[in-house]
Design a protein around this motif. Structure first.
Motif, short mmCIF file in Angstrom:
data_model
loop_
_atom_site.label_atom_id
_atom_site.label_comp_id
_atom_site.label_asym_id
_atom_site.label_seq_id
_atom_site.Cartn_x
_atom_site.Cartn_y
_atom_site.Cartn_z
N ALA A 3 9.71 16.48 28.71
CA ALA A 3 10.94 16.01 29.37
C ALA A 3 11.66 14.99 28.51
CB ALA A 3 10.60 15.42 30.72
N ALA A 4 10.91 14.05 27.95
CA ALA A 4 11.53 13.00 27.14
C ALA A 4 12.16 13.60 25.90
CB ALA A 4 10.50 11.96 26.76
N GLN A 5 11.46 14.55 25.27
CA GLN A 5 12.02 15.14 24.06
C GLN A 5 13.24 15.97 24.39
OE1 GLN A 5 9.35 16.81 21.30
NE2 GLN A 5 10.98 17.51 19.96
N ARG A 6 13.18 16.69 25.50
CA ARG A 6 14.33 17.49 25.88
C ARG A 6 15.55 16.60 26.13
NH1 ARG A 6 12.97 22.47 25.56
NH2 ARG A 6 11.25 23.40 26.71
N ALA A 7 15.29 15.39 26.61
CA ALA A 7 16.39 14.48 26.90
C ALA A 7 17.12 14.07 25.62
CB ALA A 7 15.87 13.25 27.64
N VAL A 8 16.38 13.97 24.49
CA VAL A 8 17.04 13.54 23.26
C VAL A 8 17.44 14.70 22.36
CG1 VAL A 8 16.10 11.22 23.20
CG2 VAL A 8 14.82 13.07 22.12
N THR A 9 16.69 15.81 22.41
CA THR A 9 17.11 17.00 21.67
C THR A 9 17.18 18.15 22.67
OG1 THR A 9 14.80 17.33 21.07
CG2 THR A 9 16.26 16.51 19.34
N PRO A 10 18.39 18.49 23.10
CA PRO A 10 18.52 19.50 24.14
C PRO A 10 17.89 20.82 23.72
CG PRO A 10 20.67 18.72 23.36
CD PRO A 10 19.64 17.97 22.60
N ARG A 11 17.57 21.61 24.73
CA ARG A 11 16.90 22.89 24.53
C ARG A 11 17.62 23.80 23.53
NH1 ARG A 11 13.22 25.36 27.85
NH2 ARG A 11 13.53 24.09 29.69
N ASP A 12 18.95 23.70 23.50
CA ASP A 12 19.67 24.62 22.62
C ASP A 12 19.98 24.02 21.24
OD1 ASP A 12 21.44 22.81 23.59
OD2 ASP A 12 22.94 24.27 24.26
N ALA A 13 19.45 22.82 20.95
CA ALA A 13 19.69 22.25 19.61
C ALA A 13 19.05 23.17 18.57
CB ALA A 13 19.07 20.86 19.54
N LEU A 14 19.73 23.33 17.44
CA LEU A 14 19.22 24.22 16.40
C LEU A 14 18.28 23.47 15.47
CD1 LEU A 14 22.43 26.17 15.32
CD2 LEU A 14 20.53 27.02 16.72
N ALA A 15 17.24 24.15 15.02
CA ALA A 15 16.41 23.60 13.95
C ALA A 15 17.24 23.63 12.67
CB ALA A 15 15.17 24.48 13.75
N LYS A 16 16.95 22.72 11.78
CA LYS A 16 17.68 22.69 10.51
C LYS A 16 17.46 24.01 9.76
CE LYS A 16 18.05 20.41 6.13
NZ LYS A 16 18.15 19.16 5.41
N GLU A 17 18.55 24.55 9.23
CA GLU A 17 18.40 25.73 8.39
C GLU A 17 18.70 25.35 6.95
OE1 GLU A 17 19.96 29.43 9.86
OE2 GLU A 17 19.32 28.98 11.91
N TYR A 18 17.96 25.92 6.04
CA TYR A 18 18.01 25.55 4.62
C TYR A 18 18.74 26.62 3.82
CZ TYR A 18 14.50 22.07 5.92
OH TYR A 18 13.85 21.01 6.51
N GLY A 19 18.89 26.36 2.55
CA GLY A 19 19.54 27.32 1.65
C GLY A 19 18.50 28.13 0.89
N GLU A 20 18.98 29.20 0.27
CA GLU A 20 18.08 30.08 -0.52
C GLU A 20 17.28 29.28 -1.55
OE1 GLU A 20 17.76 33.60 -0.61
OE2 GLU A 20 19.17 34.03 1.03
N ASP A 21 17.93 28.27 -2.14
CA ASP A 21 17.26 27.50 -3.20
C ASP A 21 16.09 26.68 -2.68
OD1 ASP A 21 19.11 28.49 -4.86
OD2 ASP A 21 20.28 26.62 -5.06
N ASP A 22 16.08 26.45 -1.38
CA ASP A 22 15.02 25.62 -0.79
C ASP A 22 13.76 26.41 -0.46
OD1 ASP A 22 16.77 23.36 -0.71
OD2 ASP A 22 17.73 24.22 1.06
N ILE A 23 13.83 27.74 -0.54
CA ILE A 23 12.69 28.57 -0.12
C ILE A 23 11.46 28.24 -0.97
CG2 ILE A 23 11.84 30.96 0.00
CD1 ILE A 23 14.73 31.81 0.67
N SER A 24 10.34 28.01 -0.33
CA SER A 24 9.11 27.66 -1.04
C SER A 24 8.66 28.82 -1.93
CB SER A 24 7.99 27.34 -0.04
OG SER A 24 8.38 26.28 0.79
N LYS A 25 8.15 28.46 -3.13
CA LYS A 25 7.75 29.51 -4.08
C LYS A 25 6.63 30.35 -3.50
CE LYS A 25 10.00 27.85 -7.94
NZ LYS A 25 10.59 26.74 -7.15
N SER A 26 5.70 29.69 -2.83
CA SER A 26 4.72 30.50 -2.10
C SER A 26 4.54 29.90 -0.73
CB SER A 26 3.41 30.59 -2.87
OG SER A 26 2.67 29.42 -2.66
N PHE A 27 4.45 30.77 0.24
CA PHE A 27 4.31 30.34 1.63
C PHE A 27 2.84 30.54 1.99
CE2 PHE A 27 6.98 29.59 5.50
CZ PHE A 27 5.94 29.54 6.42
#
Ligand SMILES: Nc1nc2c(c(=O)[nH]1)N[C@H]1C(S)=C(S)[C@@H](COP(=O)(O)O)O[C@H]1N2
Ligand SMILES: [Mo]
Length: 256
Positions: free
Chosen positions: A50-74
């Protein structure tokens, strides 16, 4: 050190920060800030759903990165092959007979082959995966928004949770599973992924289908998904706490 920092951060967040500065903080790139441990999560002051939902609403997006940020191996973690005869059979047939079943509290239960899912509109997102074991990696995931699947099965009004049942079992025969609030299925970044970094998902990363539930820790990202079950309560499922690791004490709401 990591543990201390996690606690410090939680104390800090519990303070008088406004919502705007919290949002800025959650976009911070310092990996150590999100690699805290479940034991700490439950012992330190709890930052509830509940507390987390209050500060980051349910529909907030996770950060999206660029192609250059993709890890060399996952890295691959947890089970890296279900190892059952049935799964081996699916591998041999290139998953042509694999079905995603959606059942439970739905008006129209149905199943899809992987090929059928691939024909639905897809979403691609480059996001960071944070495992509680202390590593993070950035990958590009492509899959079907689970909200689209839900629209087709028409959840009943009493459906509250979606449970994801997986193909792998542990040494004691307990199957891996995970769950989320039904509402989180409609988040645009909640997808059933079938590609990682532009390639069909490989076995270690959860072929043929795995959940991406962004803004949640690694153990929520169920691999080898076979079935989504909509339920009113998690009580009757597995150990009753909403997931394989949750049944062993991890937090169910593993927000990052
Ligand atoms: N079915 C299944 N899903 C799972 C696991 C598992 O063991 N089985 N491990 C979880 C954990 S702890 C992590 S960190 C991620 C690892 O995903 P990866 O192997 O693609 O890195 O999958 C999660 N999903
Ligand atoms: Mo993990």
């Amino acid at each position: 050190m990591k543990h201390e920092r996690a606690i410090e951060r939680r104390r800090f967040l519990k303070g008088t920060l406004g919502a705007a500065s919290l949002v800025a903080l959650s976009g911070c790139d310092n990996l150590t800030q999100s690699s805290w441990f479940p034991a700490i999560l439950s012992k330190a002051e709890r930052w509830t759903e509940a507390a987390q939902r209050a500060v980051t609403p349910r529909d907030a997006l996770a950060k999206e990165y660029g192609e250059d940020d993709i890890s060399k191996s996952f890295p691959a973690n947890g089970n890296i092959d279900p190892g059952t005869e049935q799964y081996a059979e699916h591998v041999a047939q290139n998953f042509s007979d694999w079905t995603l079943e959606v059942i439970g509290l739905v008006r129209v239960p149905r199943s899809w082959s992987v090929a059928a899912l691939k024909e639905l509109p897809s979403r691609t997102q480059i996001t960071r995966h944070d495992c509680v074991e202390g590593w993070s990696a950035i990958g590009k995931w492509t899959g079907v928004p689970i909200g689209d699947v839900m629209h087709q099965v028409e959840p009943l009004p009493n459906a509250r949770y979606a449970v994801f049942h997986c193909a792998d079992v542990d040494d004691e025969g307990i199957a891996y599973y995970e769950s989320m609030a039904l509402a989180d299925c409609y988040h645009p970044q909640t997808i059933l992924a079938y590609e990682l970094n532009g390639q069909p998902l490989d076995i270690p990363h959860g072929a043929p289908l795995r959940l991406r539930f962004e803004r949640q820790l690694g153990y929520k990202q169920a691999k080898y998904v076979m079935k989504i079950e909509l339920v009113e309560s998690l009580a009757g499922i597995g150990g009753g706490r909403g997931g394989y690791w949750e049944d062993q004490g991890y937090e169910w709401y593993a927000g990052i």
